[in-house]
Design a protein around this motif. Structure first.
Motif, PDB file in Angstrom:
ATOM      1  N   VAL A 237     -40.789  10.665 -10.478  1.00 30.22           N
ATOM      2  CA  VAL A 237     -40.945   9.787 -11.634  1.00 30.22           C
ATOM      3  C   VAL A 237     -40.268   8.458 -11.295  1.00 30.22           C
ATOM      4  CG1 VAL A 237     -40.418   9.424 -14.076  1.00 30.22           C
ATOM      5  CG2 VAL A 237     -40.987  11.717 -13.249  1.00 30.22           C
ATOM      6  N   VAL A 238     -41.003   7.377 -11.377  1.00 31.74           N
ATOM      7  CA  VAL A 238     -40.491   6.054 -11.023  1.00 31.74           C
ATOM      8  C   VAL A 238     -39.916   5.395 -12.275  1.00 31.74           C
ATOM      9  CG1 VAL A 238     -41.079   3.790 -10.088  1.00 31.74           C
ATOM     10  CG2 VAL A 238     -42.208   5.844  -9.203  1.00 31.74           C
ATOM     11  N   VAL A 239     -38.653   4.985 -12.197  1.00 32.51           N
ATOM     12  CA  VAL A 239     -37.981   4.335 -13.322  1.00 32.51           C
ATOM     13  C   VAL A 239     -37.634   2.913 -12.907  1.00 32.51           C
ATOM     14  CG1 VAL A 239     -36.096   4.474 -14.982  1.00 32.51           C
ATOM     15  CG2 VAL A 239     -36.982   6.576 -13.918  1.00 32.51           C
ATOM     16  N   VAL A 240     -38.116   1.943 -13.681  1.00 33.84           N
ATOM     17  CA  VAL A 240     -37.844   0.535 -13.370  1.00 33.84           C
ATOM     18  C   VAL A 240     -37.141  -0.100 -14.560  1.00 33.84           C
ATOM     19  CG1 VAL A 240     -38.827  -1.673 -12.681  1.00 33.84           C
ATOM     20  CG2 VAL A 240     -39.940   0.443 -11.976  1.00 33.84           C
ATOM     21  N   THR A 241     -35.909  -0.544 -14.342  1.00 32.54           N
ATOM     22  CA  THR A 241     -35.216  -1.316 -15.378  1.00 32.54           C
ATOM     23  C   THR A 241     -35.479  -2.792 -15.121  1.00 32.54           C
ATOM     24  OG1 THR A 241     -33.175  -1.326 -14.066  1.00 32.54           O
ATOM     25  CG2 THR A 241     -33.417   0.414 -15.704  1.00 32.54           C
ATOM     26  N   VAL A 242     -35.737  -3.542 -16.188  1.00 33.22           N
ATOM     27  CA  VAL A 242     -36.159  -4.927 -16.004  1.00 33.22           C
ATOM     28  C   VAL A 242     -35.605  -5.798 -17.130  1.00 33.22           C
ATOM     29  CG1 VAL A 242     -38.352  -4.471 -17.192  1.00 33.22           C
ATOM     30  CG2 VAL A 242     -38.160  -6.446 -15.690  1.00 33.22           C
ATOM     31  N   ARG A 243     -35.172  -7.015 -16.757  1.00 29.95           N
ATOM     32  CA  ARG A 243     -34.688  -8.000 -17.720  1.00 29.95           C
ATOM     33  C   ARG A 243     -35.758  -9.048 -17.991  1.00 29.95           C
ATOM     34  NH1 ARG A 243     -29.288  -9.807 -14.696  1.00 29.95           N
ATOM     35  NH2 ARG A 243     -30.621  -9.332 -12.911  1.00 29.95           N
ATOM     36  N   ASP A 244     -35.536  -9.839 -19.028  1.00 27.87           N
ATOM     37  CA  ASP A 244     -36.471 -10.947 -19.266  1.00 27.87           C
ATOM     38  C   ASP A 244     -36.321 -11.967 -18.138  1.00 27.87           C
ATOM     39  OD1 ASP A 244     -35.023 -13.533 -20.063  1.00 27.87           O
ATOM     40  OD2 ASP A 244     -34.110 -12.162 -21.500  1.00 27.87           O
ATOM     41  N   LEU A 245     -37.416 -12.669 -17.868  1.00 27.18           N
ATOM     42  CA  LEU A 245     -37.488 -13.547 -16.703  1.00 27.18           C
ATOM     43  C   LEU A 245     -36.431 -14.647 -16.741  1.00 27.18           C
ATOM     44  CD1 LEU A 245     -38.938 -14.228 -14.076  1.00 27.18           C
ATOM     45  CD2 LEU A 245     -40.614 -15.550 -15.404  1.00 27.18           C
ATOM     46  N   GLY A 246     -36.093 -15.140 -17.929  1.00 30.70           N
ATOM     47  CA  GLY A 246     -35.084 -16.186 -18.020  1.00 30.70           C
ATOM     48  C   GLY A 246     -33.743 -15.733 -17.488  1.00 30.70           C
ATOM     49  N   ARG A 247     -33.323 -14.523 -17.857  1.00 31.51           N
ATOM     50  CA  ARG A 247     -32.044 -14.003 -17.372  1.00 31.51           C
ATOM     51  C   ARG A 247     -32.123 -13.634 -15.898  1.00 31.51           C
ATOM     52  NH1 ARG A 247     -29.719  -9.495 -21.293  1.00 31.51           N
ATOM     53  NH2 ARG A 247     -31.922  -8.975 -21.623  1.00 31.51           N
ATOM     54  N   VAL A 248     -33.276 -13.132 -15.468  1.00 26.45           N
ATOM     55  CA  VAL A 248     -33.437 -12.768 -14.060  1.00 26.45           C
ATOM     56  C   VAL A 248     -33.261 -13.992 -13.169  1.00 26.45           C
ATOM     57  CG1 VAL A 248     -35.092 -12.000 -12.319  1.00 26.45           C
ATOM     58  CG2 VAL A 248     -34.897 -10.756 -14.464  1.00 26.45           C
ATOM     59  N   LEU A 249     -33.858 -15.113 -13.564  1.00 29.27           N
ATOM     60  CA  LEU A 249     -33.817 -16.320 -12.723  1.00 29.27           C
ATOM     61  C   LEU A 249     -32.393 -16.818 -12.516  1.00 29.27           C
ATOM     62  CD1 LEU A 249     -36.953 -18.103 -14.179  1.00 29.27           C
ATOM     63  CD2 LEU A 249     -36.644 -17.441 -11.792  1.00 29.27           C
ATOM     64  N   GLY A 250     -31.603 -16.876 -13.584  1.00 24.74           N
ATOM     65  CA  GLY A 250     -30.230 -17.324 -13.446  1.00 24.74           C
ATOM     66  C   GLY A 250     -29.397 -16.386 -12.593  1.00 24.74           C
ATOM     67  N   SER A 251     -29.582 -15.081 -12.811  1.00 27.60           N
ATOM     68  CA  SER A 251     -28.833 -14.085 -12.045  1.00 27.60           C
ATOM     69  C   SER A 251     -29.233 -14.095 -10.578  1.00 27.60           C
ATOM     70  CB  SER A 251     -29.073 -12.698 -12.648  1.00 27.60           C
ATOM     71  OG  SER A 251     -28.466 -11.689 -11.871  1.00 27.60           O
ATOM     72  N   TYR A 252     -30.543 -14.198 -10.314  1.00 24.84           N
ATOM     73  CA  TYR A 252     -31.035 -14.196  -8.936  1.00 24.84           C
ATOM     74  C   TYR A 252     -30.530 -15.422  -8.189  1.00 24.84           C
ATOM     75  CZ  TYR A 252     -34.372 -13.640  -5.092  1.00 24.84           C
ATOM     76  OH  TYR A 252     -34.959 -13.473  -3.847  1.00 24.84           O
ATOM     77  N   TRP A 253     -30.549 -16.586  -8.845  1.00 27.56           N
ATOM     78  CA  TRP A 253     -30.047 -17.810  -8.192  1.00 27.56           C
ATOM     79  C   TRP A 253     -28.581 -17.643  -7.810  1.00 27.56           C
ATOM     80  CZ3 TRP A 253     -26.654 -21.645 -10.492  1.00 27.56           C
ATOM     81  CH2 TRP A 253     -26.451 -22.768  -9.671  1.00 27.56           C
ATOM     82  N   GLN A 254     -27.789 -17.091  -8.733  1.00 23.25           N
ATOM     83  CA  GLN A 254     -26.377 -16.878  -8.425  1.00 23.25           C
ATOM     84  C   GLN A 254     -26.209 -15.935  -7.233  1.00 23.25           C
ATOM     85  OE1 GLN A 254     -22.498 -14.626 -10.346  1.00 23.25           O
ATOM     86  NE2 GLN A 254     -24.075 -15.387 -11.712  1.00 23.25           N
ATOM     87  N   GLN A 255     -27.007 -14.868  -7.198  1.00 25.95           N
ATOM     88  CA  GLN A 255     -26.891 -13.925  -6.091  1.00 25.95           C
ATOM     89  C   GLN A 255     -27.291 -14.575  -4.778  1.00 25.95           C
ATOM     90  OE1 GLN A 255     -25.440 -11.096  -6.666  1.00 25.95           O
ATOM     91  NE2 GLN A 255     -25.482 -10.532  -4.513  1.00 25.95           N
ATOM     92  N   MET A 256     -28.281 -15.442  -4.808  1.00 17.98           N
ATOM     93  CA  MET A 256     -28.673 -16.146  -3.592  1.00 17.98           C
ATOM     94  C   MET A 256     -27.569 -17.089  -3.103  1.00 17.98           C
ATOM     95  SD  MET A 256     -31.555 -14.957  -2.582  1.00 17.98           S
ATOM     96  CE  MET A 256     -30.783 -13.409  -3.138  1.00 17.98           C
ATOM     97  N   LEU A 257     -26.824 -17.677  -4.032  1.00 16.70           N
ATOM     98  CA  LEU A 257     -25.675 -18.489  -3.621  1.00 16.70           C
ATOM     99  C   LEU A 257     -24.665 -17.624  -2.880  1.00 16.70           C
ATOM    100  CD1 LEU A 257     -24.974 -20.754  -6.751  1.00 16.70           C
ATOM    101  CD2 LEU A 257     -26.277 -21.318  -4.687  1.00 16.70           C
ATOM    102  N   MET A 258     -24.467 -16.407  -3.358  1.00 20.26           N
ATOM    103  CA  MET A 258     -23.538 -15.499  -2.689  1.00 20.26           C
ATOM    104  C   MET A 258     -24.021 -15.137  -1.280  1.00 20.26           C
ATOM    105  SD  MET A 258     -21.102 -15.156  -4.822  1.00 20.26           S
ATOM    106  CE  MET A 258     -20.814 -15.490  -6.568  1.00 20.26           C
ATOM    107  N   MET A 259     -25.319 -15.273  -1.053  1.00 21.72           N
ATOM    108  CA  MET A 259     -25.889 -14.979   0.259  1.00 21.72           C
ATOM    109  C   MET A 259     -25.970 -16.226   1.146  1.00 21.72           C
ATOM    110  SD  MET A 259     -26.491 -11.733   0.100  1.00 21.72           S
ATOM    111  CE  MET A 259     -27.583 -11.463   1.487  1.00 21.72           C
ATOM    112  N   GLY A 260     -25.486 -17.363   0.630  1.00 24.61           N
ATOM    113  CA  GLY A 260     -25.431 -18.560   1.460  1.00 24.61           C
ATOM    114  C   GLY A 260     -26.462 -19.627   1.164  1.00 24.61           C
ATOM    115  N   ARG A 261     -27.299 -19.446   0.129  1.00 25.88           N
ATOM    116  CA  ARG A 261     -28.318 -20.443  -0.171  1.00 25.88           C
ATOM    117  C   ARG A 261     -27.673 -21.714  -0.726  1.00 25.88           C
ATOM    118  NH1 ARG A 261     -33.344 -19.216   1.814  1.00 25.88           N
ATOM    119  NH2 ARG A 261     -33.958 -20.969   0.503  1.00 25.88           N
ATOM    120  N   THR A 262     -28.418 -22.826  -0.672  1.00 24.90           N
ATOM    121  CA  THR A 262     -27.855 -24.115  -1.087  1.00 24.90           C
ATOM    122  C   THR A 262     -28.692 -24.830  -2.140  1.00 24.90           C
ATOM    123  OG1 THR A 262     -29.000 -25.245   0.732  1.00 24.90           O
ATOM    124  CG2 THR A 262     -26.748 -24.434   1.163  1.00 24.90           C
ATOM    125  N   GLU A 263     -29.796 -24.240  -2.615  1.00 29.00           N
ATOM    126  CA  GLU A 263     -30.618 -24.914  -3.628  1.00 29.00           C
ATOM    127  C   GLU A 263     -29.855 -25.054  -4.946  1.00 29.00           C
ATOM    128  OE1 GLU A 263     -33.428 -22.853  -0.844  1.00 29.00           O
ATOM    129  OE2 GLU A 263     -31.728 -22.177  -2.059  1.00 29.00           O
TER     130      GLU A 263
END
Length: 346
Positions: free
Chosen positions: A45-71
């Protein structure tokens, strides 16, 4: 490591086994089918938890900064809005990991839609415990059992702290290994998470296309008829954000000053210095006891499977590296965008 792990799941007498791994969102149909086959005769059984796109974008950008991104956040949002413009590695990389329809389409090659569960995160303002209750319902656990299990290991930083990290990435560049960067960012994050700063939110002038994409996602999920635990309406960002409109491509909102960023940078530097002091003390204590740190040992690999595992790992690293170089190489940028279009229609 997968083969013996899958065998242990298949042989388990437990009524349900939870295997949670965010990287499975990247799995393509061939990998999905192999995973499901290896777990037979257990029902998957596949379970996918998902947030609204607005919150995902801010969180993903922050995580990419932690990985060294510069945008900056506006640069990142533009690349996501149109992967054909801006940074190919940022835009294509986001949709490869966060396109829910793309992910579920891959899993439908091995499991039925009736065996896919979509669990939306509660909308802002709702009790945070709702997510744990929804997940407990999916796995057949008693209501309330998972409350109190909230993790604080991936806490968010605020806007000036994120900008300080972004500028550090610009200064450091590629002169640091991935492992060292991750260790450094863990220390820095711990020193920045408790500061009273404005949280990262997408600006108001970006909400139009974000809500449009979110509404398209909700319509597609409803048309496919997946069982949903919670409300799909929670996946559409609210109309009125708390963050005002900001100037195009401005690195930080107008209400954040250079002094705010400087204070965040000092806090990060203090966290690094404190960790350096703690590490030096631990090393002195070990030397005093005559104990040298032991070299880590790799786990044993079953005979005949090691070369395939290493080949898959090398292939993944090659593709990830190509995506990272897509902004500096026109051919790789074209290939990344073409691959995304062919696999998800983006």
């Amino acid at each position: 490591a997968w083969a013996p792990f899958a065998a242990s799941i298949a042989a388990s007498t437990a009524p349900a086994v939870v295997f949670s791994e965010e990287m499975l969102a990247l799995a393509r149909p061939r990998v999905v089918r192999r995973l499901v086959d290896d777990l037979a005769p257990r029902r998957v059984v596949v379970v996918v938890t998902v947030r609204d796109l607005g919150r995902v974008l801010g969180s993903y950008w922050q995580q990419m900064l932690m990985m060294g991104r510069t945008e900056t956040l506006p640069e990142f949002l533009e690349a996501v809005r149109d992967p054909g413009s801006g940074s190919a590695s940022a835009g294509v990389g986001f949709w490869m990991r966060q396109d829910l329809v793309r992910t579920l389409t891959a899993w439908e090659t091995a499991v039925s839609r009736a065996d896919i569960r979509v669990v939306p995160l509660p909308a802002p303002g709702q009790p945070a415990e709702l997510l744990n209750d929804r997940f407990a319902e999916v796995i057949g656990a008693p209501a309330g059992l998972l409350r109190g299990s909230r993790s604080t290991g991936n806490a968010s930083v605020g806007v000036p702290e994120a900008e300080a990290i972004r500028r550090l990435n610009v200064a450091v560049g590629d002169g640091i290994t991935e492992q060292r960067r991750l260790r450094l960012m863990r220390v820095i994050r711990e020193g920045l998470v408790d500061r009273d700063s404005p949280r990262i939110e997408v600006p108001a002038d970006q909400l139009g296309w974000i809500r449009e994409r979110a509404e398209e996602l909700v319509a597609e999920l409803r048309s496919r008829g997946y069982p949903v635990v919670g409300s799909l309406d929670d996946l559409v960002p609210p109309v009125a954000p708390t963050r005002p409109v900001q100037a195009p491509l401005a690195p930080v909102p107008a209400e954040i000053t250079e002094d705010d960023v400087a204070e965040a940078a000092i806090a990060a530097l203090a966290a690094v210095a404190a960790e350096k002091i703690r590490r030096s003390r631990r090393q002195r204590r070990r030397r005093g006891r005559g104990n040298a740190p032991a070299s880590p040992q790799r786990p044993a690999t079953p005979s005949g499977t090691g070369w395939r595992s290493r080949a898959r790992a090398a292939s993944f690293r090659l593709r990830a590296g190509a995506l990272e170089r897509a902004d500096r190489n026109r051919v790789l940028g074209w290939a990344a965008r073409t691959y995304l279009r062919r696999t998800s229609g983006r």
